[in-house]
Design a protein around this motif. Structure first.
Motif, PDB file in Angstrom:
ATOM      1  N   PHE A   1       0.836  -1.208   0.000  1.00 51.49           N
ATOM      2  CA  PHE A   1       0.000   0.000   0.000  1.00 51.49           C
ATOM      3  C   PHE A   1       0.868   1.254   0.000  1.00 51.49           C
ATOM      4  O   PHE A   1       0.627   2.192  -0.766  1.00 51.49           O
ATOM      5  N   CYS A   2       1.888   1.279   0.864  1.00 54.82           N
ATOM      6  CA  CYS A   2       2.776   2.438   0.913  1.00 54.82           C
ATOM      7  C   CYS A   2       3.503   2.628  -0.413  1.00 54.82           C
ATOM      8  O   CYS A   2       3.660   3.758  -0.892  1.00 54.82           O
ATOM      9  N   ARG A   3       3.932   1.534  -0.993  1.00 58.36           N
ATOM     10  CA  ARG A   3       4.703   1.601  -2.232  1.00 58.36           C
ATOM     11  C   ARG A   3       3.834   1.948  -3.439  1.00 58.36           C
ATOM     12  O   ARG A   3       4.194   2.802  -4.259  1.00 58.36           O
ATOM     13  N   ASP A   4       2.667   1.318  -3.545  1.00 53.24           N
ATOM     14  CA  ASP A   4       1.866   1.421  -4.769  1.00 53.24           C
ATOM     15  C   ASP A   4       0.770   2.474  -4.706  1.00 53.24           C
ATOM     16  O   ASP A   4       0.254   2.895  -5.746  1.00 53.24           O
ATOM     17  N   VAL A   5       0.395   2.878  -3.491  1.00 50.36           N
ATOM     18  CA  VAL A   5      -0.702   3.851  -3.365  1.00 50.36           C
ATOM     19  C   VAL A   5      -0.181   5.183  -2.819  1.00 50.36           C
ATOM     20  O   VAL A   5      -0.292   6.213  -3.480  1.00 50.36           O
ATOM     21  N   LEU A   6       0.402   5.165  -1.621  1.00 52.62           N
ATOM     22  CA  LEU A   6       0.825   6.427  -1.008  1.00 52.62           C
ATOM     23  C   LEU A   6       1.848   7.172  -1.859  1.00 52.62           C
ATOM     24  O   LEU A   6       1.840   8.403  -1.908  1.00 52.62           O
ATOM     25  N   ARG A   7       2.749   6.435  -2.530  1.00 51.86           N
ATOM     26  CA  ARG A   7       3.795   7.090  -3.312  1.00 51.86           C
ATOM     27  C   ARG A   7       3.372   7.376  -4.746  1.00 51.86           C
ATOM     28  O   ARG A   7       4.128   7.998  -5.493  1.00 51.86           O
ATOM     29  N   ALA A   8       2.199   6.933  -5.137  1.00 53.82           N
ATOM     30  CA  ALA A   8       1.774   7.095  -6.529  1.00 53.82           C
ATOM     31  C   ALA A   8       1.560   8.572  -6.855  1.00 53.82           C
ATOM     32  O   ALA A   8       0.914   9.292  -6.086  1.00 53.82           O
ATOM     33  N   PRO A   9       2.076   9.060  -7.981  1.00 50.29           N
ATOM     34  CA  PRO A   9       1.871  10.466  -8.366  1.00 50.29           C
ATOM     35  C   PRO A   9       0.389  10.848  -8.434  1.00 50.29           C
ATOM     36  O   PRO A   9       0.021  11.964  -8.057  1.00 50.29           O
ATOM     37  N   ALA A  10      -0.447   9.924  -8.906  1.00 50.86           N
ATOM     38  CA  ALA A  10      -1.878  10.230  -9.003  1.00 50.86           C
ATOM     39  C   ALA A  10      -2.479  10.467  -7.625  1.00 50.86           C
ATOM     40  O   ALA A  10      -3.370  11.310  -7.452  1.00 50.86           O
TER      41      ALA A  10
ATOM     42  N   ARG B   1     -16.331  15.235  11.168  1.00 50.42           N
ATOM     43  CA  ARG B   1     -17.137  14.193  10.527  1.00 50.42           C
ATOM     44  C   ARG B   1     -16.255  13.332   9.629  1.00 50.42           C
ATOM     45  O   ARG B   1     -15.304  13.804   9.016  1.00 50.42           O
ATOM     46  N   VAL B   2     -16.586  12.049   9.555  1.00 44.40           N
ATOM     47  CA  VAL B   2     -15.911  11.130   8.640  1.00 44.40           C
ATOM     48  C   VAL B   2     -16.702  11.138   7.337  1.00 44.40           C
ATOM     49  O   VAL B   2     -17.851  10.712   7.303  1.00 44.40           O
ATOM     50  N   VAL B   3     -16.078  11.627   6.265  1.00 44.00           N
ATOM     51  CA  VAL B   3     -16.794  11.737   4.990  1.00 44.00           C
ATOM     52  C   VAL B   3     -16.363  10.663   3.995  1.00 44.00           C
ATOM     53  O   VAL B   3     -17.000  10.499   2.950  1.00 44.00           O
ATOM     54  N   ALA B   4     -15.302   9.943   4.299  1.00 45.84           N
ATOM     55  CA  ALA B   4     -14.880   8.809   3.468  1.00 45.84           C
ATOM     56  C   ALA B   4     -13.961   7.928   4.292  1.00 45.84           C
ATOM     57  O   ALA B   4     -13.218   8.425   5.145  1.00 45.84           O
ATOM     58  N   MET B   5     -14.027   6.618   4.038  1.00 42.73           N
ATOM     59  CA  MET B   5     -13.184   5.696   4.807  1.00 42.73           C
ATOM     60  C   MET B   5     -13.023   4.400   4.030  1.00 42.73           C
ATOM     61  O   MET B   5     -14.000   3.839   3.532  1.00 42.73           O
ATOM     62  N   LEU B   6     -11.776   3.957   3.904  1.00 41.22           N
ATOM     63  CA  LEU B   6     -11.465   2.705   3.220  1.00 41.22           C
ATOM     64  C   LEU B   6     -10.459   1.917   4.041  1.00 41.22           C
ATOM     65  O   LEU B   6      -9.572   2.491   4.668  1.00 41.22           O
ATOM     66  N   ALA B   7     -10.591   0.588   4.018  1.00 46.18           N
ATOM     67  CA  ALA B   7      -9.629  -0.268   4.704  1.00 46.18           C
ATOM     68  C   ALA B   7      -9.207  -1.393   3.776  1.00 46.18           C
ATOM     69  O   ALA B   7      -9.855  -1.658   2.762  1.00 46.18           O
ATOM     70  N   ASN B   8      -8.112  -2.030   4.131  1.00 43.00           N
ATOM     71  CA  ASN B   8      -7.531  -3.099   3.321  1.00 43.00           C
ATOM     72  C   ASN B   8      -8.589  -4.117   2.871  1.00 43.00           C
ATOM     73  O   ASN B   8      -9.430  -4.529   3.668  1.00 43.00           O
ATOM     74  N   PRO B   9      -8.544  -4.494   1.572  1.00 40.82           N
ATOM     75  CA  PRO B   9      -7.593  -4.077   0.535  1.00 40.82           C
ATOM     76  C   PRO B   9      -8.008  -2.762  -0.122  1.00 40.82           C
ATOM     77  O   PRO B   9      -9.185  -2.527  -0.359  1.00 40.82           O
ATOM     78  N   ILE B  10      -7.002  -1.899  -0.412  1.00 39.49           N
ATOM     79  CA  ILE B  10      -7.261  -0.599  -1.027  1.00 39.49           C
ATOM     80  C   ILE B  10      -6.403  -0.478  -2.283  1.00 39.49           C
ATOM     81  O   ILE B  10      -5.176  -0.548  -2.209  1.00 39.49           O
ATOM     82  N   THR B  11      -7.032  -0.294  -3.401  1.00 40.78           N
ATOM     83  CA  THR B  11      -6.293  -0.078  -4.643  1.00 40.78           C
ATOM     84  C   THR B  11      -6.067   1.416  -4.846  1.00 40.78           C
ATOM     85  O   THR B  11      -6.738   2.259  -4.228  1.00 40.78           O
ATOM     86  N   LEU B  12      -5.134   1.747  -5.738  1.00 44.47           N
ATOM     87  CA  LEU B  12      -4.879   3.153  -6.052  1.00 44.47           C
ATOM     88  C   LEU B  12      -6.139   3.801  -6.604  1.00 44.47           C
ATOM     89  O   LEU B  12      -6.476   4.934  -6.243  1.00 44.47           O
TER      90      LEU B  12
END
Length: 290
Positions: free
Chosen positions: A140-149, A197-208
């Motif tokens: 997740f850190c490699r493929d999502v958090l670091r993704a330019p998009a 307020r929580v307006v969005a929330m996602l948990a594993n698995p999470i794609t980009l």
């Protein structure tokens, strides 16, 4: 496993209703900890007994989630949240150095201060809850958090805060949000009111794609409020600046007038002293001439 916080990009799916989450955020952490800890310990006990009869491969597969569940029952020691935040950011940058893209610009502060900053800047707050023990965290850190998009999706309307659930701040927030698996991301908002307020929330698995969609969806739903709030604040700031400039100009004019009055009074005083001295000298000279 299914997305525990809801697969919907805007916090929908199986996640808790927003109203319930708002109420949950206001409950004492002690009550939340008691309920969740009891449930996790019961589940952990069941897995511990059943696990002895499972094949070795399946036992290894269950070991990560079981370890994560065990950690959730052990609150970390009280600590300085700002120091813990800096340590988390440094550790994350060391483990995942810039490659295809940079990590989000996480705020080095407590989550409370991050919420306050987002409120003051009229931005949404992106929250990342990190658990190094979870097998999905590295990808997740490699493929999502670091993704330019992903970075581009955060740029205009977001501040970012992240924390390791071994730290007090992140641990308590994970309890408030009823997080059961990692990694978990959420979008918090204080726009339109003082409550978070929580307006969005996602948990594993999470794609980009899911993460970017969640960020974009939150902006789509709340962006107009953010822009309007910023415009109102900019107008108020302009009014304050003009009032301050006017006040400063009036103060400067007053100080100039006061200085002129003092100079005039000083001139009159000196002239009076000179006239008095001259008169005294004249009288002394007349007295001496007699």
């Amino acid at each position: 496993p299914a997305n525990a916080a809801g697969a919907g990009a805007r916090g929908g799916g199986g996640g808790p209703p927003h109203g319930a989450v708002e109420r949950l955020l206001t409950l004492p952490f002690v009550l939340i900890d008691t309920v969740l800890t009891l449930g996790i310990r019961i589940i952990g006990g069941i897995f511990g007994r059943v696990g002895r009869f499972l094949p070795p491969g399946l036992r290894r597969g269950l070991r990560g989630p079981a370890s994560a569940a065990a950690n959730m029952t052990r609150p970390p020691r009280s600590e300085d949240p700002t120091a813990a935040s800096r340590e988390f950011i440094a550790a994350l940058e060391a483990e995942f150095p810039d490659g295809a893209g940079a990590l989000p610009p996480f705020l080095a502060c407590s989550v409370k201060d991050a919420v306050r900053a987002s409120q003051q800047q009229f931005k949404l707050l992106f929250v990342y809850l990190h658990s190094a023990e979870h097998p999905a965290t590295s990808s997740f850190c490699r493929d999502v958090l670091r993704a330019p998009a992903f970075g581009a999706a955060l740029e205009e309307h977001y501040l970012a805060w992240g924390g390791d659930v071994k730290s007090t701040d992140a641990f308590q927030l994970s309890r408030s949000l009823r997080v059961s698996t990692y990694p978990t991301i959420a979008v918090l908002s204080t726009v339109g009111g003082s409550r978070t307020r929580v307006v969005a929330m996602l948990a594993n698995p999470i794609t980009l794609e899911q993460a970017v969609s969640a960020l974009a969806g939150a902006v789509n739903d709340h962006g107009a409020q953010l822009v309007a709030a910023r415009a109102d604040e900019a107008e108020r700031a302009t009014e304050r600046r003009l009032r301050d400039e006017l006040r400063a100009e009036q103060n400067a004019e007053y100080e100039r007038a006061l200085a002129e009055d003092r100079a005039r009074e000083e001139k009159l005083r000196l002239e009076a002293e000179a006239a008095e001295r001259a008169e005294r000298e004249r009288l002394e000279a007349e007295e001496a001439a007699r």
